[in-house]
Motif scaffolding. Structure first.
Motif, PDB file in Angstrom:
ATOM      1  N   THR A  22       0.854  -1.350  -0.066  1.00 36.24           N
ATOM      2  CA  THR A  22      -0.054  -0.008  -0.114  1.00 36.24           C
ATOM      3  C   THR A  22       0.722   1.630  -0.109  1.00 36.24           C
ATOM      4  O   THR A  22       0.262   2.311  -0.073  1.00 36.24           O
ATOM      5  N   GLY A  23       2.065   1.060   0.017  1.00 36.40           N
ATOM      6  CA  GLY A  23       2.947   2.365  -0.039  1.00 36.40           C
ATOM      7  C   GLY A  23       3.509   2.822   1.244  1.00 36.40           C
ATOM      8  O   GLY A  23       4.016   3.913   1.169  1.00 36.40           O
ATOM      9  N   GLU A  24       3.003   2.246   2.457  1.00 32.04           N
ATOM     10  CA  GLU A  24       3.119   2.838   3.891  1.00 32.04           C
ATOM     11  C   GLU A  24       4.645   2.576   3.967  1.00 32.04           C
ATOM     12  O   GLU A  24       5.245   3.582   4.735  1.00 32.04           O
ATOM     13  N   PHE A  25       5.454   1.738   3.444  1.00 29.55           N
ATOM     14  CA  PHE A  25       6.786   1.654   3.681  1.00 29.55           C
ATOM     15  C   PHE A  25       7.474   0.912   2.285  1.00 29.55           C
ATOM     16  O   PHE A  25       6.589   0.454   1.489  1.00 29.55           O
ATOM     17  N   PRO A  26       8.618   1.376   2.076  1.00 32.26           N
ATOM     18  CA  PRO A  26       9.257   1.206   0.892  1.00 32.26           C
ATOM     19  C   PRO A  26       9.567  -0.684   0.585  1.00 32.26           C
ATOM     20  O   PRO A  26       9.573  -0.967  -0.553  1.00 32.26           O
ATOM     21  N   ASN A  27       9.892  -0.768   1.764  1.00 33.82           N
ATOM     22  CA  ASN A  27      10.179  -2.406   1.666  1.00 33.82           C
ATOM     23  C   ASN A  27      10.031  -2.993   3.185  1.00 33.82           C
ATOM     24  O   ASN A  27       9.876  -2.188   3.851  1.00 33.82           O
ATOM     25  N   ARG A  28      10.167  -4.241   3.305  1.00 35.51           N
ATOM     26  CA  ARG A  28       9.978  -4.945   4.682  1.00 35.51           C
ATOM     27  C   ARG A  28      10.981  -4.527   5.548  1.00 35.51           C
ATOM     28  O   ARG A  28      10.816  -4.293   6.731  1.00 35.51           O
ATOM     29  N   SER A  29      12.375  -4.376   5.258  1.00 34.96           N
ATOM     30  CA  SER A  29      13.512  -3.828   6.121  1.00 34.96           C
ATOM     31  C   SER A  29      12.947  -2.845   6.776  1.00 34.96           C
ATOM     32  O   SER A  29      13.179  -2.533   8.106  1.00 34.96           O
ATOM     33  N   GLU A  30      12.518  -1.663   6.002  1.00 38.40           N
ATOM     34  CA  GLU A  30      12.266  -0.115   6.427  1.00 38.40           C
ATOM     35  C   GLU A  30      11.021  -0.273   7.313  1.00 38.40           C
ATOM     36  O   GLU A  30      11.010   0.418   8.454  1.00 38.40           O
TER      37      GLU A  30
END
Length: 62
Positions: A22-30
């Motif tokens: 949904t674009g809340e974060f750029p990736n899992r790590s972040e």
């Protein structure tokens, strides 16, 4: 930055993936780094609430 390997329940990973999609974060790590930062900030706030003299010295926080 150091790499850390951890085990997380599948349902939680799916929820993190949904936040990425949904674009809340750029990736899992972040997303996970953000959660760790939030947890650490809460710890500092709780500690400062117990010791008001430390809360006044925001410059001393690391």
């Amino acid at each position: 930055m150091e790499r850390v390997t951890l085990r997380i329940p599948k349902q939680q990973i799916e929820e993190v993936e949904q936040m990425v999609e949904t674009g809340e974060f750029p990736n899992r790590s972040e997303a996970i780094r953000s959660a760790v930062r939030e947890m650490l900030n809460e710890q500092v706030e709780e500690r400062d609430a117990k010791r008001p003299e430390r809360a006044k010295r925001s410059w001393a926080k690391v």
